[in-house]
Design a protein around this motif. Structure first.
Motif, PDB file in Angstrom:
ATOM      1  N   ILE A   8       1.055  -1.068   0.015  1.00 19.11           N
ATOM      2  CA  ILE A   8      -0.206  -0.261  -0.194  1.00 19.11           C
ATOM      3  C   ILE A   8       0.959   1.317  -0.314  1.00 19.11           C
ATOM      4  CG2 ILE A   8      -1.206   1.860   0.762  1.00 19.11           C
ATOM      5  CD1 ILE A   8      -2.751  -0.925   0.325  1.00 19.11           C
ATOM      6  N   LEU A   9       1.925   1.119   0.976  1.00 18.57           N
ATOM      7  CA  LEU A   9       2.509   2.653   0.671  1.00 18.57           C
ATOM      8  C   LEU A   9       4.000   2.658  -0.298  1.00 18.57           C
ATOM      9  CD1 LEU A   9       3.787   4.562   2.825  1.00 18.57           C
ATOM     10  CD2 LEU A   9       5.871   2.560   3.700  1.00 18.57           C
ATOM     11  N   PHE A  10       4.082   1.583  -0.823  1.00 19.27           N
ATOM     12  CA  PHE A  10       5.143   1.895  -2.182  1.00 19.27           C
ATOM     13  C   PHE A  10       4.077   1.782  -3.376  1.00 19.27           C
ATOM     14  CE2 PHE A  10       8.032  -0.030   1.233  1.00 19.27           C
ATOM     15  CZ  PHE A  10       9.616   0.944   0.632  1.00 19.27           C
ATOM     16  N   ASN A  11       3.426   1.701  -3.570  1.00 20.61           N
ATOM     17  CA  ASN A  11       2.695   1.893  -4.811  1.00 20.61           C
ATOM     18  C   ASN A  11       1.455   2.942  -4.828  1.00 20.61           C
ATOM     19  OD1 ASN A  11       2.611  -0.985  -5.961  1.00 20.61           O
ATOM     20  ND2 ASN A  11       1.188  -2.285  -5.452  1.00 20.61           N
ATOM     21  N   PHE A  12       1.297   3.098  -3.552  1.00 21.43           N
ATOM     22  CA  PHE A  12       0.098   4.224  -3.128  1.00 21.43           C
ATOM     23  C   PHE A  12       0.160   5.525  -2.929  1.00 21.43           C
ATOM     24  CE2 PHE A  12      -2.187   0.327  -3.962  1.00 21.43           C
ATOM     25  CZ  PHE A  12      -2.299   0.445  -5.479  1.00 21.43           C
ATOM     26  N   VAL A  13       1.384   5.896  -2.074  1.00 23.09           N
ATOM     27  CA  VAL A  13       1.533   7.359  -1.460  1.00 23.09           C
ATOM     28  C   VAL A  13       2.727   8.243  -1.944  1.00 23.09           C
ATOM     29  CG1 VAL A  13       2.614   8.465   1.251  1.00 23.09           C
ATOM     30  CG2 VAL A  13       0.720   5.971   0.495  1.00 23.09           C
ATOM     31  N   GLU A  41       3.519  -7.385  -3.698  1.00 21.97           N
ATOM     32  CA  GLU A  41       1.975  -7.670  -3.597  1.00 21.97           C
ATOM     33  C   GLU A  41       2.055  -8.999  -3.613  1.00 21.97           C
ATOM     34  OE1 GLU A  41      -0.160  -7.564  -6.648  1.00 21.97           O
ATOM     35  OE2 GLU A  41      -0.571  -5.558  -6.671  1.00 21.97           O
ATOM     36  N   ARG A  42       2.983  -9.353  -4.518  1.00 16.79           N
ATOM     37  CA  ARG A  42       2.946 -10.669  -4.900  1.00 16.79           C
ATOM     38  C   ARG A  42       3.675 -11.153  -3.753  1.00 16.79           C
ATOM     39  NH1 ARG A  42      -0.109  -9.039  -9.380  1.00 16.79           N
ATOM     40  NH2 ARG A  42       0.862  -8.230 -10.607  1.00 16.79           N
ATOM     41  N   TYR A  43       4.320 -11.107  -3.584  1.00 15.08           N
ATOM     42  CA  TYR A  43       4.579 -12.150  -2.320  1.00 15.08           C
ATOM     43  C   TYR A  43       3.725 -12.361  -0.917  1.00 15.08           C
ATOM     44  CZ  TYR A  43       7.388 -13.069   2.292  1.00 15.08           C
ATOM     45  OH  TYR A  43       7.849 -13.827   2.912  1.00 15.08           O
ATOM     46  N   MET A  44       2.931 -10.629  -0.904  1.00 17.72           N
ATOM     47  CA  MET A  44       2.086 -11.409  -0.572  1.00 17.72           C
ATOM     48  C   MET A  44       0.850 -11.807  -0.431  1.00 17.72           C
ATOM     49  SD  MET A  44      -1.503  -9.540  -0.192  1.00 17.72           S
ATOM     50  CE  MET A  44      -1.172  -8.383  -0.585  1.00 17.72           C
ATOM     51  N   ILE A  45      -0.057 -11.808  -2.078  1.00 20.19           N
ATOM     52  CA  ILE A  45      -0.642 -12.714  -2.135  1.00 20.19           C
ATOM     53  C   ILE A  45      -0.228 -14.185  -2.182  1.00 20.19           C
ATOM     54  CG2 ILE A  45      -1.700 -13.078  -4.644  1.00 20.19           C
ATOM     55  CD1 ILE A  45      -1.710 -10.330  -5.394  1.00 20.19           C
ATOM     56  N   LEU A  46       0.745 -14.613  -2.037  1.00 15.67           N
ATOM     57  CA  LEU A  46       1.413 -15.835  -2.493  1.00 15.67           C
ATOM     58  C   LEU A  46       1.521 -15.735  -0.681  1.00 15.67           C
ATOM     59  CD1 LEU A  46       4.316 -16.032  -5.576  1.00 15.67           C
ATOM     60  CD2 LEU A  46       1.939 -17.806  -4.770  1.00 15.67           C
ATOM     61  N   VAL A  47       2.214 -15.639   0.700  1.00 17.11           N
ATOM     62  CA  VAL A  47       2.758 -15.708   1.515  1.00 17.11           C
ATOM     63  C   VAL A  47       1.512 -16.313   2.045  1.00 17.11           C
ATOM     64  CG1 VAL A  47       4.039 -15.801   3.193  1.00 17.11           C
ATOM     65  CG2 VAL A  47       5.185 -15.909   0.951  1.00 17.11           C
ATOM     66  N   THR A  48       0.816 -14.851   2.381  1.00 19.12           N
ATOM     67  CA  THR A  48      -0.792 -14.712   3.095  1.00 19.12           C
ATOM     68  C   THR A  48      -1.629 -15.844   2.340  1.00 19.12           C
ATOM     69  OG1 THR A  48      -1.541 -13.210   2.036  1.00 19.12           O
ATOM     70  CG2 THR A  48       0.442 -12.390   4.009  1.00 19.12           C
ATOM     71  N   SER A  49      -1.381 -16.052   1.343  1.00 18.34           N
ATOM     72  CA  SER A  49      -2.525 -17.711   1.320  1.00 18.34           C
ATOM     73  C   SER A  49      -2.327 -18.673   1.705  1.00 18.34           C
ATOM     74  CB  SER A  49      -3.098 -17.384  -0.281  1.00 18.34           C
ATOM     75  OG  SER A  49      -4.524 -15.927   0.009  1.00 18.34           O
ATOM     76  N   LEU A  50      -1.010 -19.135   1.383  1.00 19.93           N
ATOM     77  CA  LEU A  50      -0.844 -20.041   2.015  1.00 19.93           C
ATOM     78  C   LEU A  50      -0.255 -20.473   3.138  1.00 19.93           C
ATOM     79  CD1 LEU A  50       1.308 -20.825  -1.178  1.00 19.93           C
ATOM     80  CD2 LEU A  50      -0.756 -21.805  -0.928  1.00 19.93           C
ATOM     81  N   TYR A  51       0.537 -19.754   4.255  1.00 25.55           N
ATOM     82  CA  TYR A  51       1.307 -20.155   5.879  1.00 25.55           C
ATOM     83  C   TYR A  51      -0.228 -20.272   6.155  1.00 25.55           C
ATOM     84  CZ  TYR A  51       0.710 -16.039   8.247  1.00 25.55           C
ATOM     85  OH  TYR A  51       0.104 -15.566   9.526  1.00 25.55           O
TER      86      TYR A  51
END
Length: 452
Positions: A345-350, A381-391
């Motif tokens: 959120i911070l790096f993409n949109f601020v 974002e790509r890291y978040m989508i993968l890891v937070t759904s799998l771990y």
């Protein structure tokens, strides 16, 4: 009626000046020392890639931080990230060509080269992730003596066709657009070696009306084929996730969400490369402030559309009423990997909001920093989508954290070398900006200014 918009290229330069400015880059390379430093650095990263892959093939994918349940991590995360970076090249070149947007002409050539290098970096990941990559050809429907055919319902099969199709069409589109410029540099070259080199790849181009007619037909046809690939390729990548039942992935918003995110990161990368090329090669009369302004506006627009996807991803999770979906969303907000979500959120949109202001859009330093921020944000974002759904699997007993190893990072940093080594060779030996298309635009604008 003459156009009231400001000219794309400065009108005080001649058509000959355009040929000289762009042609001198491969013929009398003006930035030898910075280029050599960058090339040696990229070669070092490429060597790291070779060492990392050799170690991986020797000991297996267990040298990465993969585990159960996080058996998709850096390999697929970076596959999606690299493929996304390459999408802006096709968008700038093919779609804007068909739309008649002339500002693309100073950006499309190196954007297309960026696409090719990024797709190669993306395509290498599914192969080395196989475990037995020397059998990657099993994914092709070749006439095997055992009569075994690929499983076309497998996401790995989708990958091989998506990447190869995208790479092939992008390569053809890039090369077809390059042919007239190769002939221009061939005719301007003084040394026999350069004349032969460029003459071979110019395919006997002489600029006749017959040549131009055939070229226009081939160029536009390939562009018309390439545009749907932008949507289809990254939609296919998103379906690798959405077709599963994993919370946080199983969503119909994923195809447009991934396509817009890919365009967002790709435009950011094009802006960064354009600014570097403009600065070190002294091409401020070719890649002008107006180019930067328009590119920044496109970056802002694609960023806002990506932000829309973020909002509705959260909305869909709560609207669905699924307990596991809602739990995954809360975990992204407040869990141990919340840094990846809020970092995205911070790096993409601020920093992106600075592009509402013309002074920021036309500042090379600020635009470069915003582009860098977006590339980092899309990585998170790509890291978040993968890891937070799998771990966190469906069973509490299957919960397990993911931690990267040296070989995860070594392979990733190595692919940066795999990206920049051929790209730096491209800008050294081949015209990195379209000569004939910029001359065409300048001639028309001079004519409009004279008639107006």
């Amino acid at each position: 009626m003459a156009s009231t918009s400001p000219p794309i290229l400065p009108l005080d330069q001649s058509l000959h000046d355009v040929s000289v400015e762009i042609g001198r880059v491969p013929l009398r390379f003006p930035a030898r020392v910075p280029w050599l430093i960058a090339f040696l650095f990229s070669l070092g990263l490429l060597l790291l890639f070779v060492v990392s892959v050799t170690w991986l093939l020797t000991w297996g994918v267990g040298v990465w931080g993969l585990n159960i349940p996080v058996n998709w991590a850096f390999a697929i995360h970076l596959y999606v990230w690299w493929l996304g970076l390459g999408h802006a090249g096709t968008l700038i070149s093919a779609m804007l060509l068909l739309m008649g947007q002339d500002w693309r002409n100073s950006l499309n050539r190196f954007a297309e080269a960026m696409t090719l290098c990024a797709v190669v970096c993306a395509g290498i990941y599914p192969i080395i992730h196989l475990g037995r990559p020397w059998f990657f050809y099993w994914m092709f429907p070749y006439p095997a003596t055992m009569g075994v055919w690929p499983q076309f319902r497998s996401p790995l099969e989708w990958d091989i066709w998506a990447v190869l199709t995208y790479l092939t069409v992008s390569l053809l589109f890039w090369y077809i657009g390059l042919v007239p410029d190769l002939a221009t540099v061939r005719d301007r070259a003084k040394k026999r070696g350069w004349q032969v080199f460029f003459g071979i790849f110019a395919l006997g181009w002489r600029g006749s009306a017959h040549h131009w007619a055939r070229w226009q037909k081939a160029y536009r046809t390939t562009a018309a084929i390439a545009v749907p690939l932008v949507v289809s390729v990254h939609s296919e990548v998103s379906l690798l996730f959405a077709s599963g039942q994993v919370p946080g992935w199983h969503s119909t918003i994923f195809p447009p969400y991934f396509v817009l995110g890919a365009a967002f990161s790709g435009f950011a990368m094009v802006a960064m490369i354009a600014l570097v090329v403009r600065h070190f090669f002294g091409l401020k009369e070719i890649v002008t402030d107006r180019h930067m302004d328009v590119l920044a506006k496109v970056l802002l627009a694609s960023g806002l559309m990506t932000a829309y996807g973020y909002v509705f991803e959260v909305f869909d999770a709560f609207y669905s009423g699924g307990e596991r979906e809602i739990a995954t969303t809360y975990d992204r907000f407040f869990g141990i990997y919340a840094w990846s979500y809020w970092g995205a959120i911070l790096f993409n949109f601020v920093p992106l909001q600075g592009l509402w202001f013309r002074r920021v859009r036309r500042s090379p330093v600020l635009l470069f920093l915003i582009g860098t921020s977006v590339v980092i944000g899309m990585w998170l974002e790509r890291y978040m989508i993968l890891v937070t759904s799998l771990y966190k699997d469906f069973l509490v007993s299957s919960f397990g954290e993911y931690h990267t190893t040296f070989w995860d990072w070594g392979t990733y940093l190595g692919t940066i070398g795999l990206f920049f080594t051929p790209f730096l060779l491209f800008i050294r030996y081949i015209p990195s900006i379209s000569i004939f298309e910029d001359k065409e635009v300048l001639a028309r604008e001079k004519r409009e200014a004279r008639d107006g």
